[in-house]
Design a protein around this motif. Structure first.
Motif, short mmCIF file in Angstrom:
data_model
loop_
_atom_site.label_atom_id
_atom_site.label_comp_id
_atom_site.label_asym_id
_atom_site.label_seq_id
_atom_site.Cartn_x
_atom_site.Cartn_y
_atom_site.Cartn_z
N SER A 20 0.80 -1.23 0.00
CA SER A 20 0.00 0.00 0.00
C SER A 20 0.84 1.28 0.00
CB SER A 20 -0.95 -0.01 1.19
OG SER A 20 -0.21 -0.09 2.38
N LEU A 21 2.16 1.18 -0.12
CA LEU A 21 2.97 2.39 -0.35
C LEU A 21 2.78 2.89 -1.78
CD1 LEU A 21 6.44 1.75 1.33
CD2 LEU A 21 4.40 2.81 2.30
N LEU A 22 2.41 1.99 -2.68
CA LEU A 22 2.15 2.34 -4.09
C LEU A 22 3.27 3.21 -4.68
CD1 LEU A 22 -1.69 3.12 -4.04
CD2 LEU A 22 -0.56 0.96 -4.53
N CYS A 23 4.51 2.76 -4.57
CA CYS A 23 5.63 3.49 -5.17
C CYS A 23 5.32 3.72 -6.65
CB CYS A 23 6.92 2.69 -5.02
SG CYS A 23 7.30 2.28 -3.32
N ASP A 24 5.46 4.97 -7.09
CA ASP A 24 5.03 5.28 -8.46
C ASP A 24 6.20 5.71 -9.35
OD1 ASP A 24 5.47 7.60 -7.14
OD2 ASP A 24 3.66 8.62 -7.81
N SER A 39 14.35 -0.54 -12.47
CA SER A 39 14.80 0.25 -11.33
C SER A 39 13.65 0.59 -10.40
CB SER A 39 15.52 1.53 -11.78
OG SER A 39 14.74 2.24 -12.66
N ASN A 40 14.06 0.86 -9.15
CA ASN A 40 13.18 1.32 -8.06
C ASN A 40 12.23 0.27 -7.48
OD1 ASN A 40 14.41 3.78 -8.39
ND2 ASN A 40 12.83 4.56 -9.76
N GLY A 41 12.32 -0.94 -7.91
CA GLY A 41 11.45 -1.97 -7.32
C GLY A 41 12.14 -2.68 -6.17
N CYS A 42 11.41 -2.94 -5.10
CA CYS A 42 11.97 -3.73 -3.99
C CYS A 42 11.86 -5.22 -4.37
CB CYS A 42 11.19 -3.45 -2.72
SG CYS A 42 9.50 -4.07 -2.79
N SER A 43 12.27 -6.08 -3.45
CA SER A 43 12.25 -7.52 -3.78
C SER A 43 10.82 -8.03 -4.01
CB SER A 43 12.91 -8.32 -2.66
OG SER A 43 12.26 -8.03 -1.44
N ILE A 44 9.85 -7.45 -3.29
CA ILE A 44 8.46 -7.89 -3.50
C ILE A 44 8.02 -7.50 -4.91
CG2 ILE A 44 6.05 -7.55 -2.78
CD1 ILE A 44 7.08 -7.00 0.06
N ALA A 45 8.31 -6.25 -5.29
CA ALA A 45 7.91 -5.78 -6.62
C ALA A 45 8.54 -6.63 -7.72
CB ALA A 45 8.31 -4.32 -6.79
N LYS A 46 9.83 -6.92 -7.55
CA LYS A 46 10.51 -7.73 -8.58
C LYS A 46 9.86 -9.10 -8.69
CE LYS A 46 15.13 -5.80 -8.00
NZ LYS A 46 15.35 -4.99 -9.16
N PRO A 157 8.78 -2.37 2.19
CA PRO A 157 10.25 -2.31 2.06
C PRO A 157 10.84 -0.95 1.70
CG PRO A 157 9.37 -4.25 0.94
CD PRO A 157 8.19 -3.42 1.35
N ARG A 158 10.08 -0.06 1.05
CA ARG A 158 10.69 1.21 0.64
C ARG A 158 10.22 2.40 1.50
NH1 ARG A 158 10.08 2.34 -5.41
NH2 ARG A 158 11.70 3.89 -4.97
N PHE A 159 9.64 2.12 2.64
CA PHE A 159 9.12 3.20 3.47
C PHE A 159 10.24 4.16 3.89
CE2 PHE A 159 7.43 4.83 7.64
CZ PHE A 159 6.40 5.56 7.10
#
Ligand code: SF4
Length: 425
Positions: A20-24, A39-46, A157-159
């Motif tokens: 729910s951080l919804l990194c954009d 780029s910019n993705g954490c391990s969950i995003a990848k 992870p990116r908070f």
């Protein structure tokens, strides 16, 4: 943008829907349908974006069928049902609007898979009110950040990268002066070390003792004398020092994650936090921040609130929305056999497991989902922000982020399927 070899498409400023951080700010490459986070993705995003899209067919009682047959079967199930439950609700704004329309039409009960955590917050907000802040405010203003019962990094992870050790801020605040405090146990405090190597303060206590610690801090801030030398196993001097620092803060924030405060009556912990924050605002600025709402949780609550007036755990059985945060829980209505149909929606993560119930069950799930039982109907669906565009609300609930489609898919999305069901009823 097409790359030099004209074989891959690069998508920039992609919103990640997987927490729910919804990194954009993600950059995602699509090479003939296979995604790669550049780029910019954490391990969950990848791991989520880079999953191969599996070819899964809709099924009825374990037999592969066409999509039309599966949807017609769902329509027949709803026609026979006297009390459906629409649950899971892992979907975007459009999917959730369709859920509410279907619930209104069929008299269904509606609840999200993570409502246990959400309701801890909602009970406090409804009973006492609260003073909350946003990711932008933390990033631009906070000088003291207290994590209560969460480390803020395990599930988000990116908070820290985005709002705590951010490189830029609107008012050029010196983030090296930012102080981090943890209250709780089993927290990964490594992210709290600031870029100059300054370590965070850790106050170790059991999760269920956090309210005791916070209530003591509140009493000290108010000016009361504490007779005991230890509270919840913590030396009083440690708490006196923190209470003084909280009073001196220019912009303090207490962060909690309601889903991680998983002990009986955890809403009382959140209540103690919110009451302390309110008192501190007599003399300085202090706010709360809740990390919550993965799998469309914040979105489901917001859409339900604006369409029904209530934040989920709503029944439409009486022909109008009726809210009961204790009665209309997924667990309660299934255990008490108060529903005769379950439709489970989970379009983000494949690891979410729907409950097994001895009633006709329809599962709309991301294709990689491994079920531990055979539902009457299963329909694979596209993932918002990957297979189709849409919107999702961020954890601080102040903004709905646009989601992009970054690959083509043969799967319909949740809204498309439910709208077809609604039109046929
Ligand atoms: S922190 Fe959350 S939103 Fe950001 S990239 Fe990771 S999973 Fe996606």
């Amino acid at each position: 943008m097409i790359d030099k070899n004209n074989v891959a498409r690069i998508h920039r400023n992609v919103t990640c829907p997987f927490c729910s951080l919804l990194c954009d700010d993600l950059v995602v490459k699509n090479k003939t349908g296979q995604l790669k986070v550049l780029s910019n993705g954490c391990s969950i995003a990848k791991s989520q974006f880079e999953q191969t899209q599996l070819p899964v067919k809709p099924g009825i009682n374990g037999k592969e069928v066409t999509l039309d047959d599966a949807i017609n079967h769902v329509i027949n199930i709803f026609r026979k049902s006297r009390q459906p439950l629409i649950a899971g609700l892992g979907t975007d704004v459009a999917g959730m609007r369709a859920v509410m329309e279907l619930a209104d039409k069929t008299g269904a009960i509606v609840d999200h898979m993570y409502s246990d955590g959400a309701m801890r917050n909602i009970k406090v907000m409804q009973d006492h009110g609260w003073m909350m802040t946003t990711m932008a405010e933390i990033k631009n203003r906070a000088d003291l950040i207290i994590f209560a019962g969460t480390d803020g990094i395990t599930n988000y992870p990116r908070f820290y990268e985005r709002v705590i050790w951010n490189k830029n801020s609107l008012f050029n605040i010196d983030i090296k002066q930012r102080e981090i405090v943890y209250i709780g146990d089993h927290l990964n405090t490594s992210a709290g070390k600031n870029p100059s190597g300054r370590l965070p303060t850790s106050i170790n206590c059991k999760q269920e003792q956090i309210s005791e610690i916070v209530a003591t801090l509140h009493a000290m801030i108010v000016g009361n004398k504490i007779q005991e030398q230890h509270v919840a196993g913590v030396k009083l001097q440690v708490l006196e020092k923190l209470a003084e620092r909280m009073k001196q803060a220019r912009y303090g924030v207490i962060v909690w994650a309601p889903g991680e405060l998983n002990h009986p009556h955890a809403e009382l912990t959140i209540q103690a936090i919110c009451q302390t924050i309110k008192y501190l605002n007599r003399t300085t600025r202090f706010s709360g921040f809740s990390l919550a709402g993965n799998d469309g949780g914040i979105t489901a609550g917001n859409v339900s609130a604006w369409l029904s007036g209530y934040p989920l755990r709503v029944s439409f059985a009486k022909g109008y929305p009726e809210y009961d945060p204790y009665k209309y829980t997924i667990r309660n209505v299934l255990n008490k056999k108060e529903v005769d149909t379950l439709i489970w929606i989970s379009s983000f993560t494949a690891t979410v497991r729907p409950p097994k119930a001895n009633i006709p069950t329809v599962v709309l799930a991301t294709p990689a989902t491994k079920l531990h039982f055979r539902p009457e109907v299963i329909i694979p669906v596209g993932t918002p922000g990957v297979d189709h565009g849409g919107q999702l609300f961020r954890t601080d609930s102040v903004i709905a982020l646009p989601l992009k489609q970054v690959r083509t898919t043969k799967y319909l999305n949740v809204a498309e399927i439910l709208n077809r069901v609604v039109k046929s009823l």
